[in-house]
Design a protein around this motif. Structure first.
Motif, short mmCIF file in Angstrom:
data_model
loop_
_atom_site.label_atom_id
_atom_site.label_comp_id
_atom_site.label_asym_id
_atom_site.label_seq_id
_atom_site.Cartn_x
_atom_site.Cartn_y
_atom_site.Cartn_z
N ALA A 13 -31.70 -20.48 8.61
CA ALA A 13 -32.89 -20.95 9.34
C ALA A 13 -33.74 -19.77 9.81
O ALA A 13 -34.96 -19.90 9.94
CB ALA A 13 -32.45 -21.81 10.53
N LEU A 14 -33.10 -18.63 10.07
CA LEU A 14 -33.85 -17.40 10.39
C LEU A 14 -34.49 -16.83 9.13
O LEU A 14 -35.64 -16.43 9.13
CB LEU A 14 -32.90 -16.33 10.94
CG LEU A 14 -32.56 -16.29 12.41
CD1 LEU A 14 -31.55 -15.17 12.64
CD2 LEU A 14 -33.80 -16.05 13.25
N ALA A 15 -33.70 -16.77 8.08
CA ALA A 15 -34.15 -16.11 6.85
C ALA A 15 -35.30 -16.86 6.18
O ALA A 15 -36.17 -16.23 5.57
CB ALA A 15 -32.98 -15.97 5.87
N ILE A 16 -35.31 -18.16 6.29
CA ILE A 16 -36.32 -18.95 5.57
C ILE A 16 -37.75 -18.55 5.97
O ILE A 16 -38.55 -18.21 5.12
CB ILE A 16 -36.05 -20.47 5.70
CG1 ILE A 16 -34.83 -20.83 4.85
CG2 ILE A 16 -37.26 -21.30 5.29
CD1 ILE A 16 -34.24 -22.20 5.13
N PRO A 17 -38.08 -18.53 7.26
CA PRO A 17 -39.44 -18.05 7.59
C PRO A 17 -39.59 -16.53 7.46
O PRO A 17 -40.61 -16.05 6.97
CB PRO A 17 -39.63 -18.50 9.05
CG PRO A 17 -38.26 -18.72 9.58
CD PRO A 17 -37.40 -19.10 8.42
N VAL A 18 -38.59 -15.79 7.89
CA VAL A 18 -38.73 -14.33 7.93
C VAL A 18 -38.87 -13.73 6.52
O VAL A 18 -39.64 -12.80 6.31
CB VAL A 18 -37.52 -13.70 8.66
CG1 VAL A 18 -37.43 -12.21 8.40
CG2 VAL A 18 -37.64 -13.97 10.14
N CYS A 56 -28.21 -9.65 2.98
CA CYS A 56 -29.30 -9.66 3.96
C CYS A 56 -28.73 -10.16 5.29
O CYS A 56 -28.06 -11.19 5.32
CB CYS A 56 -30.42 -10.58 3.48
SG CYS A 56 -31.74 -10.81 4.68
N LEU A 57 -28.99 -9.41 6.36
CA LEU A 57 -28.39 -9.72 7.66
C LEU A 57 -29.48 -9.93 8.71
O LEU A 57 -29.66 -9.12 9.63
CB LEU A 57 -27.45 -8.55 8.06
CG LEU A 57 -26.46 -8.11 6.97
CD1 LEU A 57 -25.76 -6.82 7.36
CD2 LEU A 57 -25.43 -9.20 6.69
N PRO A 58 -30.21 -11.03 8.61
CA PRO A 58 -31.43 -11.17 9.42
C PRO A 58 -31.18 -11.24 10.92
O PRO A 58 -32.03 -10.77 11.70
CB PRO A 58 -32.06 -12.47 8.89
CG PRO A 58 -30.95 -13.22 8.26
CD PRO A 58 -30.03 -12.18 7.71
N ALA A 59 -30.06 -11.81 11.36
CA ALA A 59 -29.84 -11.95 12.80
C ALA A 59 -29.79 -10.58 13.47
O ALA A 59 -30.40 -10.36 14.53
CB ALA A 59 -28.54 -12.71 13.06
N THR A 60 -29.09 -9.63 12.85
CA THR A 60 -29.00 -8.28 13.39
C THR A 60 -30.29 -7.50 13.16
O THR A 60 -30.80 -6.83 14.06
CB THR A 60 -27.84 -7.52 12.73
OG1 THR A 60 -26.63 -8.23 12.99
CG2 THR A 60 -27.73 -6.10 13.24
N ASP A 61 -30.80 -7.58 11.95
CA ASP A 61 -31.94 -6.74 11.59
C ASP A 61 -33.19 -7.10 12.39
O ASP A 61 -33.97 -6.22 12.77
CB ASP A 61 -32.20 -6.85 10.08
CG ASP A 61 -31.02 -6.35 9.26
OD1 ASP A 61 -30.15 -5.67 9.85
OD2 ASP A 61 -30.95 -6.63 8.07
N LEU A 62 -33.36 -8.39 12.67
CA LEU A 62 -34.52 -8.79 13.48
C LEU A 62 -34.36 -8.35 14.93
O LEU A 62 -35.34 -8.05 15.61
CB LEU A 62 -34.70 -10.32 13.42
CG LEU A 62 -35.25 -10.85 12.10
CD1 LEU A 62 -35.09 -12.35 12.03
CD2 LEU A 62 -36.71 -10.45 11.94
#
Ligand SMILES: [Zn+2]
Length: 407
Positions: free
Chosen positions: A324-329, A266-272
């Motif tokens: 820290a991004l993934a936890i809420p997202v 899972c790559l939340p920084a890019t995907d968001l």
């Protein structure tokens, strides 16, 4: 012994422990060890974790965001702009940027990584070869797996088919792929499997990176993985399209992924940043459904992907900030979910990358991070200082700071 860490709080243990290290190995983990040691660190009840594993990153294209800014913030412009920049890369340029990214990661506690390194006719092997050299140069602080990555496609980009074999001959550790940026996608997947099987290497795809569920190929990959007996050796990054599949169908696909033992990064920084750009309002999260995957028995990891480029114009190389991004997202902040986050950057990543002798136990490689946190349960949300980073028994980062307050 060479290193003794006293009074450390480690995952899955209630009481604090002492950890003994000789050479590059952990030799004992016990409630109390009294022995002569070249160096002793008193952890004072702080949390000691196995070193973080950066399971998906691109060293070769880090730190280029100011050269040709991605003004639309779309994946399309990120790929097109980066394709324009790549032929301008020189070896010195890649060395400087990739080294800076690698050192950032180490300072933040990652000592094992998988980096995708790309090539095509326009840039040649400049980026790939430089990353291969850095893998050797920095082997004392970071174990690096290099993925032969055809970012521009294998068939639609002239010459890349041949270059994939050349990259494997040059020692790439993993065969990469990107079915969504090539056609026909199924032939792209077949090519990657054939090459991986020829060289006996694992596979790592950039996969189904879309806001909607059109033209997904993850099921084709599952079928191919099982048919070829490649279970446990295939990973996919992004997989954002799966979030757009209605739950019953999604869970059917997830069951197939679990059967094929496919790992997901899972790559939340890019995907968001790139996702949901066409949503005028009520924007989707556009991140892979981590909880559904996890609950369905799929091995899930969290990773950085990019640092300060056209795909992700920020980043510090700190996996705790990715968490820290993934936890809420990804809705991972609940009492039952939070404990599953740290393993996504440690044990799960080790499993995905096939890292053996990993973890804080006798006989394993002594890669560890001492955190300025008193709690295993909350160390992820503390985003704590990395007090010590230890690579194969050697202290490679030590944080010394003094905070003066007037209260
Ligand atoms: Zn990537």
């Amino acid at each position: 012994m060479d290193l003794l860490i006293k009074n450390a709080r480690i995952p899955d243990h209630d009481a604090t422990v002492d950890v003994a290290v000789e050479g590059d190995r952990i030799t004992a983990v016990e409630s109390s060890i009294d022995a002569e040691s070249t160096r002793t660190i008193d952890a004072g009840g702080k949390v000691l974790i196995p070193a973080l594993i950066e399971s998906h990153i691109h060293l070769d294209k880090a730190f280029i965001m100011d050269r040709l800014p991605n003004k639309s913030g779309t994946l399309k412009e990120a790929i097109a702009g980066t394709a324009k920049l790549k032929p301008t890369f020189t070896k010195e340029d890649v060395v400087e940027r990739a080294t800076a990214a690698l050192k950032m990661l180490v300072r933040n506690g990652s000592t094992i990584m998988r980096t995708h390194a790309e090539f095509d006719k326009a840039q040649g092997f400049t980026g790939f070869e430089t990353v291969m050299e850095l893998k050797d140069r920095f082997k004392d602080i970071m174990d690096v797996q290099v993925v032969a990555f055809p970012q521009e496609g294998i068939f639609k980009s002239e010459g890349v088919e041949q270059m994939m074999s050349e990259a494997m001959d040059a020692g790439a550790d993993v065969v990469g792929g990107i079915p969504y940026n090539d056609a026909p996608a199924d032939e792209h997947i077949d090519f990657v499997f054939k090459l991986a099987e020829k060289y006996g290497k694992p596979i790592d795809f950039h996969q189904d990176f879309k806001d909607d569920a059109d033209n997904m190929t993850i099921e084709y990959i599952c079928d191919k993985t099982i048919a070829d007996g490649y279970q446990g050796r295939v990973s996919v990054g992004h997989l954002t399209a799966l979030a757009a599949v209605e739950p019953a169908e999604r869970d059917r696909i997830i069951a197939k992924m679990a059967e094929a033992q496919i790992s997901v990064m899972c790559l939340p920084a890019t995907d968001l940043h790139l996702g949901a750009r066409n949503d005028a309002y009520n924007m989707r999260r556009a991140v892979t459904p981590v909880r559904a995957l996890r609950d369905g028995g799929v091995n899930v990891c969290l990773a950085t992907n990019n640092i300060r480029n056209l795909f992700t114009p920020y980043g510090t190389g700190d996996l705790f900030q990715v968490a820290a991004l993934a936890i809420p997202v990804c809705h991972l902040g609940g009492a039952d979910d939070l404990p599953t986050v740290l393993p996504m950057m440690t044990d799960n990543a080790a499993k995905a990358l096939g890292i053996e002798n990993y973890g804080i136990a006798a006989g394993n490689q002594a890669d560890m991070v001492l955190l300025d946190s008193d709690s295993i349960a909350t160390c992820v949300i503390d985003i704590p200082e990395r007090l010590f980073v230890i690579k194969r028994g050697r202290v490679i980062v030590e944080t010394k700071k003094e905070i003066v307050t007037a209260f």
